[in-house]
Design a protein around this motif. Structure first.
Motif, mmCIF file in Angstrom:
data_model
loop_
_atom_site.group_PDB
_atom_site.id
_atom_site.type_symbol
_atom_site.label_atom_id
_atom_site.label_comp_id
_atom_site.label_asym_id
_atom_site.label_seq_id
_atom_site.Cartn_x
_atom_site.Cartn_y
_atom_site.Cartn_z
ATOM 1 N N GLU A 52 -5.770 1.410 7.929
ATOM 2 C CA GLU A 52 -6.988 2.197 7.905
ATOM 3 C C GLU A 52 -8.029 1.589 8.847
ATOM 4 O O GLU A 52 -8.063 0.373 9.037
ATOM 5 C CB GLU A 52 -7.579 2.267 6.485
ATOM 6 N N GLU B 201 -11.146 -0.331 -0.162
ATOM 7 C CA GLU B 201 -11.207 0.628 0.940
ATOM 8 C C GLU B 201 -12.128 1.803 0.615
ATOM 9 O O GLU B 201 -12.847 2.295 1.494
ATOM 10 C CB GLU B 201 -9.811 1.137 1.283
ATOM 11 N N HIS C 194 -6.784 7.103 8.461
ATOM 12 C CA HIS C 194 -5.489 6.527 8.085
ATOM 13 C C HIS C 194 -4.524 6.800 9.228
ATOM 14 O O HIS C 194 -4.270 7.959 9.567
ATOM 15 C CB HIS C 194 -4.990 7.171 6.796
ATOM 16 N N LEU D 289 -8.637 8.696 3.433
ATOM 17 C CA LEU D 289 -8.064 7.504 2.828
ATOM 18 C C LEU D 289 -6.563 7.708 2.637
ATOM 19 O O LEU D 289 -6.084 8.846 2.602
ATOM 20 C CB LEU D 289 -8.725 7.227 1.475
#
Length: 258
Positions: free
Chosen positions: A60, A160, A122, A143
């Motif tokens: 990420e 995250e 991502h 995400l």
């Protein structure tokens, strides 16, 4: 590679080695009209890509005011053959420092290239054998799924979701690791479609399991992520140990589909 332009979870994805198999692969990629469980309409077009060999990774990138912050690299496991279903993930990916930076830098460039300025991306990449050069397979402004956020936090202490929220609310994201451990997840996949008759996951120290289906439920053909019966997650001091613990639990699982 043949895949839908809009879909996830390996749905409709095929590796085509013979031109004669192309019509069936295109038909498989166009059979999805809506994204479940949301019911959103999907673009029916098909994407064809040159197949890239080599191990696969994901990472990420959090972007705040146009500045990219790299997050840990995760190793991805998939099935072989026509369908490439994701069977697990491990954090950290155990790449060399140089290759880790190369993956993170490539992912950051991809995120910025598609216009992410305040948010998260991502990115999935592969490294062809003998090249040492990451190749972007896809990047999306979202995400990750597959419990990757939990794996990253368990291994590194990085949240995250919090980093994403800080970026979109004008605050610098926290992306520095606060711990140096490892985590792995492995998904329980059937050998064929049918009705789930039994599933028993052994208790292995350092692991926990979760089942998505119960005996009597219908199990799809293991051609995409919808066929997952459950998963096993493991935490350990090193990635090799986490993988071993998860593998012990998966290999000891009784999974019967009739």
């Amino acid at each position: 590679m043949v895949k839908p332009v809009e879909q996830g979870g390996s749905w409709g994805v095929s590796v085509v080695e013979d031109p004669a198999d192309l019509p069936a692969a295109v038909a498989a990629a166009t059979r999805f009209e809506t994204a479940e469980p949301h019911g959103l309409p999907l673009d029916s077009r098909v994407l064809l890509q040159i197949y890239v060999p080599g191990p696969e990774y994901s990472t990420e990138t959090v972007v705040a005011d146009g500045v990219a912050y790299a997050l840990p690299v995760v190793a991805k496991d998939t099935t072989a053959g026509r369908h490439r279903v994701e069977t697990g993930h491990t954090c950290p990916a155990e790449l060399s420092p140089e290759l880790t930076l190369a993956v993170q830098h490539t992912a950051a460039r991809a995120a910025l290239a598609v216009g992410v300025r305040n948010g998260v991306a991502h990115t999935e990449l592969k490294i062809p054998p003998g090249t040492g050069r990451p190749v972007v397979i896809e990047t999306g402004a979202r995400l990750p799924g597959d419990n990757i956020c939990e794996l990253v936090e368990a291994a590194t202490g990085i949240d995250e979701a919090e980093a994403y929220l800080r970026a979109v609310t004008g605050r610098p994201p926290r992306t520095r690791p606060t711990r140096h451990r490892a985590a792995a997840i492995r998904f329980l996949l059937p050998e064929h479609a049918g009705t789930l008759a039994e599933v028993v996951v052994p208790e292995v120290p350092g692991t926990r399991s979760e089942l998505y289906l119960r005996p009597g439920d219908t199990v799809p053909e293991p051609a995409d992520s919808s066929a997952r019966v459950g998963h096993v997650a493991a935490r350990a001091a090193t990635a090799a140990q986490a993988r071993r613990l998860a593998a012990l639990a998966v290999h000891g699982t009784r999974l019967k589909v009739t």
